[in-house]
Design an enzyme around this catalytic site. Sequence first.
Site, PDB file in Angstrom:
ATOM      1  N   GLN A 153     -21.859  13.781 -13.842  1.00 25.28           N
ATOM      2  CA  GLN A 153     -22.769  13.197 -14.785  1.00 25.28           C
ATOM      3  C   GLN A 153     -24.074  13.005 -14.436  1.00 25.28           C
ATOM      4  O   GLN A 153     -25.132  12.490 -15.360  1.00 25.28           O
ATOM      5  CB  GLN A 153     -22.189  11.952 -15.315  1.00 25.28           C
ATOM      6  CG  GLN A 153     -20.526  11.975 -15.831  1.00 25.28           C
ATOM      7  CD  GLN A 153     -19.953  10.569 -15.963  1.00 25.28           C
ATOM      8  OE1 GLN A 153     -19.974  10.103 -16.702  1.00 25.28           O
ATOM      9  NE2 GLN A 153     -19.201  10.296 -14.846  1.00 25.28           N
ATOM     10  N   ASN A 154     -24.525  12.925 -13.130  1.00 25.23           N
ATOM     11  CA  ASN A 154     -25.709  12.905 -12.776  1.00 25.23           C
ATOM     12  C   ASN A 154     -26.721  13.876 -13.133  1.00 25.23           C
ATOM     13  O   ASN A 154     -26.390  14.966 -12.970  1.00 25.23           O
ATOM     14  CB  ASN A 154     -25.783  12.559 -11.171  1.00 25.23           C
ATOM     15  CG  ASN A 154     -24.850  11.318 -10.926  1.00 25.23           C
ATOM     16  OD1 ASN A 154     -24.530  10.457 -11.530  1.00 25.23           O
ATOM     17  ND2 ASN A 154     -24.389  11.429  -9.765  1.00 25.23           N
TER      18      ASN A 154
ATOM     19  N   HIS B  60     -24.286  16.338 -17.935  1.00 28.55           N
ATOM     20  CA  HIS B  60     -25.156  15.626 -18.572  1.00 28.55           C
ATOM     21  C   HIS B  60     -26.657  15.997 -18.537  1.00 28.55           C
ATOM     22  O   HIS B  60     -27.781  15.631 -18.653  1.00 28.55           O
ATOM     23  CB  HIS B  60     -25.403  14.061 -18.182  1.00 28.55           C
ATOM     24  CG  HIS B  60     -24.039  13.394 -18.834  1.00 28.55           C
ATOM     25  ND1 HIS B  60     -23.810  12.139 -18.561  1.00 28.55           N
ATOM     26  CD2 HIS B  60     -23.330  13.826 -19.833  1.00 28.55           C
ATOM     27  CE1 HIS B  60     -22.456  11.883 -19.078  1.00 28.55           C
ATOM     28  NE2 HIS B  60     -22.070  12.973 -19.919  1.00 28.55           N
TER      29      HIS B  60
HETATM   30  P1  OAD Z   1     -22.453   3.461 -14.593  1.00 29.86           P
HETATM   31  O1  OAD Z   1     -23.783   2.852 -13.992  1.00 29.86           O
HETATM   32  O2  OAD Z   1     -21.717   3.348 -15.763  1.00 29.86           O
HETATM   33  O3  OAD Z   1     -21.437   3.172 -13.341  1.00 29.86           O
HETATM   34  C1  OAD Z   1     -21.352   3.435 -11.997  1.00 29.86           C
HETATM   35  C2  OAD Z   1     -20.062   3.167 -11.153  1.00 29.86           C
HETATM   36  O4  OAD Z   1     -20.368   3.438  -9.870  1.00 29.86           O
HETATM   37  C3  OAD Z   1     -19.891   1.622 -11.686  1.00 29.86           C
HETATM   38  O5  OAD Z   1     -18.394   1.509 -11.771  1.00 29.86           O
HETATM   39  C4  OAD Z   1     -19.852   1.257 -10.180  1.00 29.86           C
HETATM   40  O6  OAD Z   1     -18.943  -0.051  -9.603  1.00 29.86           O
HETATM   41  C5  OAD Z   1     -19.775   2.288  -9.136  1.00 29.86           C
HETATM   42  N1  OAD Z   1     -20.890   2.108  -7.921  1.00 29.86           N
HETATM   43  C6  OAD Z   1     -21.865   1.672  -7.609  1.00 29.86           C
HETATM   44  N2  OAD Z   1     -22.386   1.776  -6.362  1.00 29.86           N
HETATM   45  C7  OAD Z   1     -21.354   2.403  -5.870  1.00 29.86           C
HETATM   46  C8  OAD Z   1     -21.311   2.808  -4.525  1.00 29.86           C
HETATM   47  N3  OAD Z   1     -22.126   2.868  -3.477  1.00 29.86           N
HETATM   48  N4  OAD Z   1     -20.040   3.673  -4.200  1.00 29.86           N
HETATM   49  C9  OAD Z   1     -19.085   3.715  -5.121  1.00 29.86           C
HETATM   50  N5  OAD Z   1     -19.363   3.512  -6.526  1.00 29.86           N
HETATM   51  C10 OAD Z   1     -20.302   2.843  -6.864  1.00 29.86           C
HETATM   52  O7  OAD Z   1     -22.724   5.255 -14.220  1.00 29.86           O
HETATM   53  P2  OAD Z   1     -22.059   6.395 -14.737  1.00 29.86           P
HETATM   54  O8  OAD Z   1     -20.492   5.940 -14.895  1.00 29.86           O
HETATM   55  O9  OAD Z   1     -22.352   7.613 -14.205  1.00 29.86           O
HETATM   56  O10 OAD Z   1     -25.203   9.329 -19.428  1.00 29.86           O
HETATM   57  O11 OAD Z   1     -22.625   6.628 -16.441  1.00 29.86           O
HETATM   58  C11 OAD Z   1     -22.127   7.534 -17.237  1.00 29.86           C
HETATM   59  C12 OAD Z   1     -23.128   8.064 -18.051  1.00 29.86           C
HETATM   60  O12 OAD Z   1     -23.832   6.844 -18.711  1.00 29.86           O
HETATM   61  C13 OAD Z   1     -24.383   8.550 -17.339  1.00 29.86           C
HETATM   62  O13 OAD Z   1     -24.278   9.950 -16.995  1.00 29.86           O
HETATM   63  C14 OAD Z   1     -25.629   8.453 -18.442  1.00 29.86           C
HETATM   64  C15 OAD Z   1     -25.036   6.868 -18.542  1.00 29.86           C
HETATM   65  O14 OAD Z   1     -25.498   6.403 -20.001  1.00 29.86           O
HETATM   66  C16 OAD Z   1     -26.425   9.596 -19.923  1.00 29.86           C
HETATM   67  O15 OAD Z   1     -27.398   9.230 -19.847  1.00 29.86           O
HETATM   68  C17 OAD Z   1     -25.747  10.747 -21.157  1.00 29.86           C
END
Ligand code: OAD
Length: 250
Positions: free
Chosen positions: A91-92, A109
């Site tokens: 998703q990154n 994405h």
């Molecule tokens: P989020 O910011 O929603 O979630 C990030 C996740 O990574 C959380 O569950 C954290 O606990 C976890 N996390 C943080 N640091 C970490 C680490 N060092 N090791 C392991 N896990 C860690 O980001 P996404 O789930 O990627 O979409 O968000 C999904 C989508 O929402 C993105 O692609 C973007 C956003 O809106 C669009 O822009 C279309």
Amino acid sequence: MMDLRNIVILTGAGVSAESGIDTFRSAGGLWEQHRVEDVATPEAFVRDPELVLRFYDMRRAAIQTKVPNPAHEALARLDHAWEGDLLIVTQNVDDLHERAGAQRVLHMHGEHLNAWCTACDVRSRWTTTLIDCPPCPACGATALRPDVVWFGEMPYRMDEIFAALRSADLFVSIGTSGAVYPAAGFVRNARDMGVHTLELNLERSQGSAWFDETRLGPASELVPAWVEEVLESCPLPWKRHRPTPPPGHP
Ligand code: OAD
């Protein structure tokens, strides 16, 4: 250990967090600093293109100063070593999987380092700014936008993702909160298809209950450990079990 041949890996912002790229939903994350409706929708782009382009120009510049971390490197190692099917669905919009050396990467994405011409539909590699309305390298029109999927738009290459899930033995979700669909639904899709599911995350995601197994911790530690485990304990068992082809058969 299951008979493991085909792997689908979903990654989210958590895999790049230790490279210094902000996640979206953590305290102080991107969506606390900016409202989604202001910078990440097609309507926002129509209403205030300068604000949207400035936001993405800053992020495009920032990611180019970051480097892959041990989680990206471990996934690249697995990608190289694994002879079965493997797909890293990310998703990154950064390019850290590729810079670590992974090749089987699908950006559902979009990508910061692409610009998409809405006049001719061509995507061009883009490392600089868009706010100055540069011409499209393919057609010359000044109709470039970030090649990033905004809220309300369809993620890319969904057919390929579902095809990979259908033939997968293992689905692994890394560093994603499970807040954004359709990616958040892949775990349930995978389960419905009989695929084993594993979550590696700092904390339980919203869909955590759907996973067969959850391991909690930083991606820079969990991912290399999991990759070593897979490569050591599962040296392509299907190859050992594959029957010897009859003479003359390719
Ligand atoms: P989020 O910011 O929603 O979630 C990030 C996740 O990574 C959380 O569950 C954290 O606990 C976890 N996390 C943080 N640091 C970490 C680490 N060092 N090791 C392991 N896990 C860690 O980001 P996404 O789930 O990627 O979409 O968000 C999904 C989508 O929402 C993105 O692609 C973007 C956003 O809106 C669009 O822009 C279309």
